[in-house]
Design a protein around this motif. Sequence first.
Motif, PDB file in Angstrom:
ATOM      1  N   ALA A  55     -45.919 -45.838   5.960  1.00  0.00           N
ATOM      2  CA  ALA A  55     -44.919 -45.604   4.904  1.00  0.00           C
ATOM      3  C   ALA A  55     -43.760 -44.782   5.460  1.00  0.00           C
ATOM      4  N   PHE A  56     -42.564 -44.991   4.886  1.00  0.00           N
ATOM      5  CA  PHE A  56     -41.371 -44.292   5.386  1.00  0.00           C
ATOM      6  C   PHE A  56     -40.444 -43.946   4.238  1.00  0.00           C
ATOM      7  N   GLU A  57     -39.507 -43.026   4.529  1.00  0.00           N
ATOM      8  CA  GLU A  57     -38.409 -42.751   3.589  1.00  0.00           C
ATOM      9  C   GLU A  57     -37.102 -43.169   4.273  1.00  0.00           C
ATOM     10  N   ILE A  58     -36.106 -43.524   3.450  1.00  0.00           N
ATOM     11  CA  ILE A  58     -34.821 -43.971   4.009  1.00  0.00           C
ATOM     12  C   ILE A  58     -33.882 -42.769   4.159  1.00  0.00           C
ATOM     13  N   LEU A  59     -33.336 -42.582   5.354  1.00  0.00           N
ATOM     14  CA  LEU A  59     -32.425 -41.471   5.618  1.00  0.00           C
ATOM     15  C   LEU A  59     -30.970 -41.920   5.477  1.00  0.00           C
ATOM     16  N   GLU A  60     -30.719 -43.161   5.862  1.00  0.00           N
ATOM     17  CA  GLU A  60     -29.340 -43.636   5.918  1.00  0.00           C
ATOM     18  C   GLU A  60     -29.336 -45.156   5.877  1.00  0.00           C
ATOM     19  N   LYS A  61     -28.292 -45.705   5.289  1.00  0.00           N
ATOM     20  CA  LYS A  61     -28.174 -47.159   5.168  1.00  0.00           C
ATOM     21  C   LYS A  61     -26.787 -47.545   5.665  1.00  0.00           C
ATOM     22  N   LYS A  62     -26.742 -48.554   6.560  1.00  0.00           N
ATOM     23  CA  LYS A  62     -25.448 -48.913   7.160  1.00  0.00           C
ATOM     24  C   LYS A  62     -25.248 -50.413   7.028  1.00  0.00           C
ATOM     25  N   GLN A  63     -24.071 -50.819   6.536  1.00  0.00           N
ATOM     26  CA  GLN A  63     -23.824 -52.245   6.355  1.00  0.00           C
ATOM     27  C   GLN A  63     -23.005 -52.825   7.508  1.00  0.00           C
ATOM     28  N   ILE A  64     -23.435 -53.964   8.031  1.00  0.00           N
ATOM     29  CA  ILE A  64     -22.697 -54.676   9.078  1.00  0.00           C
ATOM     30  C   ILE A  64     -22.029 -55.869   8.396  1.00  0.00           C
ATOM     31  N   PRO A  65     -20.690 -55.868   8.333  1.00  0.00           N
ATOM     32  CA  PRO A  65     -20.025 -56.965   7.614  1.00  0.00           C
ATOM     33  C   PRO A  65     -20.266 -58.322   8.276  1.00  0.00           C
ATOM     34  N   LYS A  66     -20.315 -59.347   7.466  1.00  0.00           N
ATOM     35  CA  LYS A  66     -20.467 -60.698   8.005  1.00  0.00           C
ATOM     36  C   LYS A  66     -19.155 -61.093   8.672  1.00  0.00           C
ATOM     37  N   LYS A  67     -19.254 -61.827   9.796  1.00  0.00           N
ATOM     38  CA  LYS A  67     -18.038 -62.277  10.485  1.00  0.00           C
ATOM     39  C   LYS A  67     -17.313 -63.314   9.631  1.00  0.00           C
ATOM     40  N   ASP A  68     -16.030 -63.519   9.894  1.00  0.00           N
ATOM     41  CA  ASP A  68     -15.280 -64.552   9.181  1.00  0.00           C
ATOM     42  C   ASP A  68     -15.664 -65.948   9.679  1.00  0.00           C
ATOM     43  N   SER A  69     -15.870 -66.057  10.984  1.00  0.00           N
ATOM     44  CA  SER A  69     -16.249 -67.362  11.534  1.00  0.00           C
ATOM     45  C   SER A  69     -17.748 -67.561  11.350  1.00  0.00           C
TER      46      SER A  69
END
Lengths: 231, 231
Positions: B59-73
Amino acid sequence: MSLFYLPTISAGVKYLDEEESRHVIKVLRMEPGDEFTITDGRGFFYQTRITSIKAKKCAFEILEKKQIPKKDSSIHIAIAPTKNSDRIEWFVEKAVEIGIDEISFVLCQNSERKTINLARIEKIAISALKQSQQAWLPKLNSIKPFKELIQDGADQKFIGYVDEPTSISLKSLALPQKKYLVLIGPEGDFSKEELASAIGNGFKKISLGSNRLRTETAGLVACHTLQIINS
Amino acid sequence: MSLFYLPTISAGVKYLDEEESRHVIKVLRMEPGDEFTITDGRGFFYQTRITSIKAKKCAFEILEKKQIPKKDSSIHIAIAPTKNSDRIEWFVEKAVEIGIDEISFVLCQNSERKTINLARIEKIAISALKQSQQAWLPKLNSIKPFKELIQDGADQKFIGYVDEPTSISLKSLALPQKKYLVLIGPEGDFSKEELASAIGNGFKKISLGSNRLRTETAGLVACHTLQIINS
């Protein structure tokens, strides 16, 4: 079209070896009078016609000889053998298919595998050469220490290095129509000392994109990037 | 750095499955308080910290969440399964490593293999995703008939065709920042009728260089060529 490989054809040999003869007779079911193409792996295609089929020996006459000039550019990849040898063999097959001129294997500080079966590598390269219908068999060198390989005199020398956000992409650094050498490290990457000594010998650090690539994938990506720049 | 894959994390699940938990405990020998990164395969990286390790459940806790944008192509390759399934699996592994957005399998007139083990393909893709440290798992589609696939609405649609000296290279035809679909045929190539009907549906014939490439090599070369054009 089947292509056969016979390096001794240029020295006057006019029959296929036992294994290739069996392929001609048993698999392709060819007969005297049938034609096929042979390469010597040194830039020539020979159009030939079967003259006789004796047990294990398929003899032929040469109808035509065609020379494929060597390209001005040349791609040499020196790569660390992978722990799992399937992976490095896969690299050899694919790099030959796509078009590479020279492959070396490099022994590094972090190498997990320190040997290579060069006879097996050569067999894979010949099979890929025939499959992809080429006339130049790449030069295949046995494993050499890192220090020896960085003495190479290519026009442009690159070293792939993973943990280095300052690296510039190979695509931006490579100029067309050059003789290139690219060093690709083992699973644990090159050591800091190896990187420094390569740079001292005229190598440039390169990145092969933002994803972390396996050794064999990095080798193939480098080879294909240089192919694209020169096509 | 080890990356874990947990698609249900976005739905609130806060423990790894049995297999990944075993990896954390037995291989990485992690303990409560240790941190690792998880991706949901939908564009997010989660930095997490282990809260408890019970049998088979980390089991874990979330410290940070980071979004990687989808490419245009976006690169979509539709490829015929190879007779030897190792070869198509190899294509999936390498295409994911290099960076592909969608893979389809196409059933053609000359297909030697007419089925695909999609569960196994997905496992290979997830493993390559983790290995190459990415946040977007490519879309994987099951096998579809050729006629259905050519209805696709990509910006640029290409069909690889071997015996066609008039084909132009993918490198010259592909424009940057588009949604691409490339069709790659089986060992026996597409039929003349398939080629004609693809062209009727807006596909352009392409060449992938002067060497004759195997199906899986052609797929990877197409994927990497488009990657280079967009990088």
